[in-house]
Design a protein around this motif. Sequence first.
Motif, short mmCIF file in Angstrom:
data_model
loop_
_atom_site.label_atom_id
_atom_site.label_comp_id
_atom_site.label_asym_id
_atom_site.label_seq_id
_atom_site.Cartn_x
_atom_site.Cartn_y
_atom_site.Cartn_z
N THR A 56 75.50 26.31 -3.86
CA THR A 56 75.83 26.42 -2.43
C THR A 56 74.75 25.85 -1.55
OG1 THR A 56 74.80 28.60 -2.19
CG2 THR A 56 77.09 28.56 -2.90
N ALA A 57 73.68 25.36 -2.15
CA ALA A 57 72.51 24.93 -1.37
C ALA A 57 72.38 23.42 -1.30
CB ALA A 57 71.24 25.54 -1.98
N SER A 58 73.43 22.68 -1.63
CA SER A 58 73.34 21.23 -1.61
C SER A 58 73.00 20.73 -0.21
CB SER A 58 74.67 20.62 -2.06
OG SER A 58 75.71 21.03 -1.21
N GLY A 59 72.03 19.83 -0.16
CA GLY A 59 71.63 19.25 1.12
C GLY A 59 70.74 20.13 1.95
N ALA A 60 70.39 21.32 1.44
CA ALA A 60 69.60 22.24 2.25
C ALA A 60 68.22 21.70 2.54
CB ALA A 60 69.51 23.60 1.54
N ILE A 79 69.92 38.90 10.44
CA ILE A 79 69.50 37.81 11.33
C ILE A 79 69.01 36.61 10.51
CG2 ILE A 79 67.84 37.13 13.11
CD1 ILE A 79 68.06 39.98 14.23
N PRO A 80 68.03 36.75 9.62
CA PRO A 80 67.64 35.57 8.83
C PRO A 80 68.68 35.14 7.82
CG PRO A 80 66.42 37.49 8.07
CD PRO A 80 67.12 37.90 9.35
N LEU A 81 69.56 36.05 7.38
CA LEU A 81 70.62 35.63 6.46
C LEU A 81 71.57 34.64 7.12
CD1 LEU A 81 71.46 38.90 4.49
CD2 LEU A 81 70.35 36.83 3.62
N ASP A 82 71.70 34.71 8.46
CA ASP A 82 72.46 33.68 9.17
C ASP A 82 71.88 32.30 8.88
OD1 ASP A 82 74.17 35.51 10.32
OD2 ASP A 82 73.25 35.46 12.31
N TRP A 83 70.55 32.22 8.77
CA TRP A 83 69.89 30.93 8.55
C TRP A 83 69.94 30.52 7.08
CZ3 TRP A 83 65.62 33.63 11.70
CH2 TRP A 83 66.05 33.74 13.04
N LEU A 84 70.00 31.48 6.19
CA LEU A 84 70.27 31.15 4.79
C LEU A 84 71.64 30.49 4.68
CD1 LEU A 84 69.59 33.32 1.66
CD2 LEU A 84 71.85 32.34 2.00
N ASP A 85 72.63 31.08 5.37
CA ASP A 85 73.98 30.52 5.33
C ASP A 85 74.04 29.15 6.00
OD1 ASP A 85 74.85 32.85 4.09
OD2 ASP A 85 75.57 33.76 5.97
N ALA A 86 73.38 29.02 7.15
CA ALA A 86 73.51 27.79 7.94
C ALA A 86 72.71 26.63 7.38
CB ALA A 86 73.08 28.06 9.39
N LEU A 107 77.65 38.91 24.13
CA LEU A 107 76.29 38.50 24.46
C LEU A 107 75.48 38.29 23.19
CD1 LEU A 107 74.67 37.99 27.09
CD2 LEU A 107 73.66 40.26 26.76
N ALA A 108 75.69 39.14 22.18
CA ALA A 108 74.98 39.00 20.91
C ALA A 108 75.36 37.71 20.20
CB ALA A 108 75.27 40.21 20.02
N VAL A 109 76.64 37.38 20.21
CA VAL A 109 77.09 36.13 19.59
C VAL A 109 76.40 34.94 20.25
CG1 VAL A 109 79.09 34.63 19.25
CG2 VAL A 109 79.29 37.09 18.80
N ALA A 110 76.34 34.96 21.57
CA ALA A 110 75.68 33.86 22.29
C ALA A 110 74.20 33.79 21.96
CB ALA A 110 75.88 34.04 23.79
N ALA A 111 73.53 34.95 21.89
CA ALA A 111 72.10 34.97 21.59
C ALA A 111 71.82 34.43 20.20
CB ALA A 111 71.56 36.39 21.74
N ARG A 112 72.61 34.87 19.23
CA ARG A 112 72.39 34.41 17.85
C ARG A 112 72.70 32.92 17.72
NH1 ARG A 112 73.15 38.49 13.17
NH2 ARG A 112 72.39 40.41 14.06
N ARG A 113 73.76 32.46 18.36
CA ARG A 113 74.11 31.05 18.27
C ARG A 113 73.01 30.18 18.88
NH1 ARG A 113 78.66 31.27 20.81
NH2 ARG A 113 77.77 30.76 22.85
N THR A 114 72.48 30.59 20.01
CA THR A 114 71.44 29.82 20.70
C THR A 114 70.17 29.76 19.85
OG1 THR A 114 72.36 30.47 22.83
CG2 THR A 114 70.12 29.62 22.83
#
Length: 335
Positions: free
Chosen positions: A76-80, A110-117, A307-314
């Motif tokens: 799942t980490a191709s190109g990471a 919070i950091p798991l969002d960045w693992l995924d992204a 508001l949380a969705v916007a903060a995390r996306r930004t």
Amino acid sequence: MTSARPEIDPELHSLLNGLPLGTTLDHALLPTMRQFAAASPDTLLDGRAVTRRDLAAVHPDGTPIPLTVLSPDSDTASGAAGPGAAGAPCVFWIHGGGMVMGNRFSQLDIPLDWLDAFGAVVVTVEYRLAPEAGGATLVEDCYHGLRWVAEHAAELGVDPDRIIVAGASAGGGLAAGAVLMARDLAGPRVAAQILVCPMLDHRNSTASSRQFSGIPGVWTAEMNAFGWAGVLAGLGRGAVPPYVSPALADDLSALPPTYIDAGSAEVFRDEDAAYVHAIWAAGGEAELHIWQGGFHGFDALFPQAHLAVAARRTRTDWLARILTRSAVRIASAQA
């Protein structure tokens, strides 16, 4: 104390009604609060293609510093890593909890969002808590954990030039202190720091501290005073080092790109804004977001709120720009 204060976002305000809010924190309440703040990774990791390893760094006093390494599965980490990179980006995560509670799995989503992204490897550190530990012990635990990650980058599959230090609340303050230590002690290299509503100033004396005193909340000026008291007790009569209370730093030059956000309706609003202004004054690169109507930790407690969705996306968009810039620089250097 003033009764004039920014209002909480209506959606968040309705969600807060389901929480047992308080005004103060003391030694009698601390065990209960620690039970509430302790987190387990099981629910967060369930269904994710993630490999977990539990390891430890060592403080110079001989105390083990537990670390958990969360890596995206190889398929799942191709190109990471990005073009020309030596490994995946790494997020070194430092949890919140007012210096007195929480564990290395707190706010881990919070950091798991960045693992995924981004396919980032997430390393989260278990630092010792006040009041049992105090003074510089907490930030030193974080710093030595960070050093361990840099020294073991190859075996972790991490690009040592793309280590991001990040933390929330107390963890944001400890992240800032650890990055200052890394700068002053000649390493390790830090590519960026992300400080989420960070706890930066032991003086607890800003306008926002006064605004959120004497009223129930998630984290009040009174709770803040209790958390800092536990840390400062470990210093005795000594001066407070800027590594412990980063707002005291008189030199914020040569820091990595910095992202700081906070809510308008929280204790840390003004000290966080002041820290960014000081980085700008030193010629540094920093981005500041104050989310109107956000209370302390709003996006950790209610991540699905608008508001949380916007903060995390930004926040994630900013990190994407930093990582893209880093990848381009690496590719150019190798061309």
